[in-house]
Design a protein around this motif. Structure first.
Motif, PDB file in Angstrom:
ATOM      1  N   ALA A  34       7.419   5.437  49.805  1.00  0.00           N
ATOM      2  CA  ALA A  34       7.261   4.033  50.161  1.00  0.00           C
ATOM      3  C   ALA A  34       8.608   3.437  50.546  1.00  0.00           C
ATOM      4  O   ALA A  34       8.673   2.355  51.093  1.00  0.00           O
ATOM      5  CB  ALA A  34       6.661   3.277  48.981  1.00  0.00           C
ATOM      6  N   GLU A 130      12.552   3.028  39.944  1.00  0.00           N
ATOM      7  CA  GLU A 130      12.827   2.160  41.098  1.00  0.00           C
ATOM      8  C   GLU A 130      12.724   2.943  42.407  1.00  0.00           C
ATOM      9  O   GLU A 130      12.296   2.432  43.426  1.00  0.00           O
ATOM     10  CB  GLU A 130      14.234   1.544  40.988  1.00  0.00           C
TER      11      GLU A 130
ATOM     12  N   HIS B  79       4.044  -3.944  42.553  1.00  0.00           N
ATOM     13  CA  HIS B  79       5.342  -3.420  42.117  1.00  0.00           C
ATOM     14  C   HIS B  79       5.348  -1.894  42.201  1.00  0.00           C
ATOM     15  O   HIS B  79       6.293  -1.286  42.708  1.00  0.00           O
ATOM     16  CB  HIS B  79       5.586  -3.878  40.672  1.00  0.00           C
ATOM     17  N   VAL B  81       3.142   0.008  43.917  1.00  0.00           N
ATOM     18  CA  VAL B  81       2.879   0.459  45.287  1.00  0.00           C
ATOM     19  C   VAL B  81       4.169   0.424  46.110  1.00  0.00           C
ATOM     20  O   VAL B  81       4.426   1.311  46.927  1.00  0.00           O
ATOM     21  CB  VAL B  81       1.780  -0.409  45.949  1.00  0.00           C
ATOM     22  N   ALA B  82       5.020  -0.584  45.852  1.00  0.00           N
ATOM     23  CA  ALA B  82       6.277  -0.688  46.601  1.00  0.00           C
ATOM     24  C   ALA B  82       7.170   0.519  46.344  1.00  0.00           C
ATOM     25  O   ALA B  82       7.994   0.883  47.177  1.00  0.00           O
ATOM     26  CB  ALA B  82       7.013  -1.967  46.213  1.00  0.00           C
ATOM     27  N   ARG B  83       7.019   1.137  45.190  1.00  0.00           N
ATOM     28  CA  ARG B  83       7.884   2.277  44.849  1.00  0.00           C
ATOM     29  C   ARG B  83       7.204   3.616  45.059  1.00  0.00           C
ATOM     30  O   ARG B  83       7.845   4.589  45.458  1.00  0.00           O
ATOM     31  CB  ARG B  83       8.332   2.151  43.389  1.00  0.00           C
ATOM     32  N   TYR B  84       5.915   3.693  44.771  1.00  0.00           N
ATOM     33  CA  TYR B  84       5.229   4.986  44.850  1.00  0.00           C
ATOM     34  C   TYR B  84       4.251   5.083  46.012  1.00  0.00           C
ATOM     35  O   TYR B  84       3.621   6.107  46.207  1.00  0.00           O
ATOM     36  CB  TYR B  84       4.527   5.283  43.523  1.00  0.00           C
ATOM     37  N   GLY B  85       4.086   4.002  46.756  1.00  0.00           N
ATOM     38  CA  GLY B  85       3.185   4.050  47.900  1.00  0.00           C
ATOM     39  C   GLY B  85       1.740   3.777  47.514  1.00  0.00           C
ATOM     40  O   GLY B  85       1.408   3.654  46.336  1.00  0.00           O
ATOM     41  N   PHE B  87      -0.593   5.582  47.410  1.00  0.00           N
ATOM     42  CA  PHE B  87      -1.169   6.697  46.658  1.00  0.00           C
ATOM     43  C   PHE B  87      -1.521   6.312  45.225  1.00  0.00           C
ATOM     44  O   PHE B  87      -2.474   6.833  44.658  1.00  0.00           O
ATOM     45  CB  PHE B  87      -0.163   7.845  46.654  1.00  0.00           C
TER      46      PHE B  87
END
Lengths: 176, 149
Positions: A34, A130, B79, B81-85, B87
Motif C-alpha cells: 500500500a 507502520e 489505518h 488498509v493504508a499500511r497493508y492494503g 487485502f
C-alpha cells in the motif's frame, strides 16, 4: 444459427480455461504494498551500532535498499550472502532489525559480515506495523527523496534482483 | 467423551490467546468484530482472530491500541488498509476496483433469469403455433397409425 449455438459451451469453456490459466500463474502471497510511491513513514529509532537515534532523513540523498531482517528469521540467513555481494557492488543498503535482540543482531553481523550502511533497531515491531511488514525478509527500494518505489517480500536472490529490484533501482538512480 | 468435549472447547478457543482487560462490554464487542473482519496478511485465509502468526498478534494489539485511542471502527480499518492494503479487509470496500465483484452476482442472476424466461416463452409459443396445413398433416399421420392397428 442453430449450428452456431452448438459451439456456445465450447466457447464458454475456452474463456474459462484462459481466465483460470492466467489465475494459476499468479502468486497469491504477493501483496501489492500500500506504500509504494508514498514517502517512507517517519521514524526515530536507535541505530544498532552507536545506539543514537536516527530518523527517516538518513535515507535521503540517494537511492537505497531498505532490508527488514532479524536473527530469528531463517530466510534472512539465506539472503545474507547475496546482500553482502550487493554491498560489495556498491549498492547502499539500510537494515531494519525487526523484532530482534540487538546483542544477537550485532553478533550475527560480526560473524556473517555486515552489508549495511546503517542498521536501525525496531525492537518491538512498531515501525514494522507502520511499513506494513508482514514477514521478514522484506526489501524496499527507497528513492533519493525518501519515497518507497518498490517492495519485495521474501528472499532477494540473484534472479529476484536482476528481474525485479535492479530495474527499479537503476531507473531511480538514473534520474537527476 | 469428556476428553472430546475438552478438545472441542480447546479448538473453539482457536488462536486468539491473549488475555485482555476491556474497559467496557462495548469495547470488547467492537474489538471482537474488528478482529473477525480483518484478515491476517501473513496467513492468507485466516482473520486476525483465528491466526496465531506473530503478525496477527501484533495487529490485534494494534487494533486494541487504536480502539483505546478513541478511533472509530472505520478509522481503524482505514489505518490498517493504508499500511497493508485492501487485502486486510474481509469485506471489500465499494470502490472502482471492486464494482464488478459486488455487482456480478446480481447481474448473473438477472441474466440467468432472462435466459430462463426467454426459453420458457419460446417453448410455449412453439407448443401452440401449428398452421392449418401442419394440423392436417398431423391428422393424416395419426389416422394412418390408427389404421395400422
Amino acid at each position: 444459427m442453430d449450428r452456431l449455438k452448438l459451439f456456445v459451451p465450447l466457447i464458454i469453456f475456452l474463456v474459462l480455461a484462459v481466465v483460470l490459466y492466467f489465475g494459476l500463474g499468479r502468486d497469491p502471497r504477493e501483496l501489492p504494498s500500500a506504500l509504494v510511491d508514498r514517502p517512507l513513514p517517519s521514524f526515530s529509532l536507535p541505530s544498532l551500532r552507536e545506539g543514537a537515534a536516527v530518523d527517516e532523513s538518513a535515507l535521503r540523498g540517494k537511492v537505497r535498499l531498505l532490508n527488514v531482517w532479524g536473527t530469528w528469521c531463517v530466510a534472512c540467513r539465506d539472503e545474507h550472502p547475496f546482500l553482502i555481494e550487493l554491498a560489495d557492488r556498491g549498492i547502499p543498503i539500510v537494515g531494519l532489525n525487526y523484532k530482534d535482540d540487538p546483542r544477537a543482531a550485532r553478533a550475527w553481523l560480526q560473524r556473517l559480515g555486515d552489508p549495511y550502511e546503517l542498521v536501525v533497531v525496531d525492537a518491538d515491531g512498531r515501525y514494522g506495523l507502520e511499513l506494513g511488514v508482514y514477514g521478514a525478509p522484506e526489501t524496499y527500494v527507497v528513492d533519493a527523496d525518501g519515497v518507497i518505489r518498490y517492495r519485495h517480500v521474501g528472499v532477494v536472490d540473484p534472479a529476484v534482483w536482476r528481474e525485479h529490484i535492479e530495474p527499479v533501482y537503476r531507473n531511480w538512480t538514473a534520474r537527476p | 467423551m469428556a476428553l472430546v468435549a475438552l478438545w472441542l472447547i480447546a479448538s473453539a478457543a482457536a488462536a486468539e490467546v491473549e488475555v485482555r482487560d476491556f474497559a467496557s462490554a462495548s469495547e470488547r464487542e467492537r474489538y471482537r468484530a474488528l478482529i473477525e473482519e480483518l484478515r491476517c496478511p501473513q496467513c492468507q485465509n485466516q482473520n486476525l482472530a483465528a491466526s496465531d502468526a506473530p503478525i496477527a498478534q501484533d495487529l490485534r494489539a494494534e487494533v486494541l491500541r487504536l480502539l483505546r485511542e478513541g478511533r472509530s471502527d472505520g478509522e481503524i480499518v482505514d489505518h490498517l488498509v493504508a499500511r497493508y492494503g485492501d487485502f486486510v479487509r474481509y469485506r471489500p470496500a465499494w470502490q472502482p476496483s471492486t464494482y464488478l465483484l459486488w455487482i456480478a452476482p446480481g447481474l448473473l442472476l438477472v441474466i440467468a433469469g432472462g435466459v430462463w424466461l426467454w426459453v420458457l416463452r419460446r417453448q410455449r409459443r412453439q407448443g401452440v403455433e401449428l398452421g392449418a396445413e401442419q394440423r392436417a398433416a398431423l391428422d393424416r399421420l395419426l389416422d394412418a397409425e390408427r389404421g395400422d392397428r
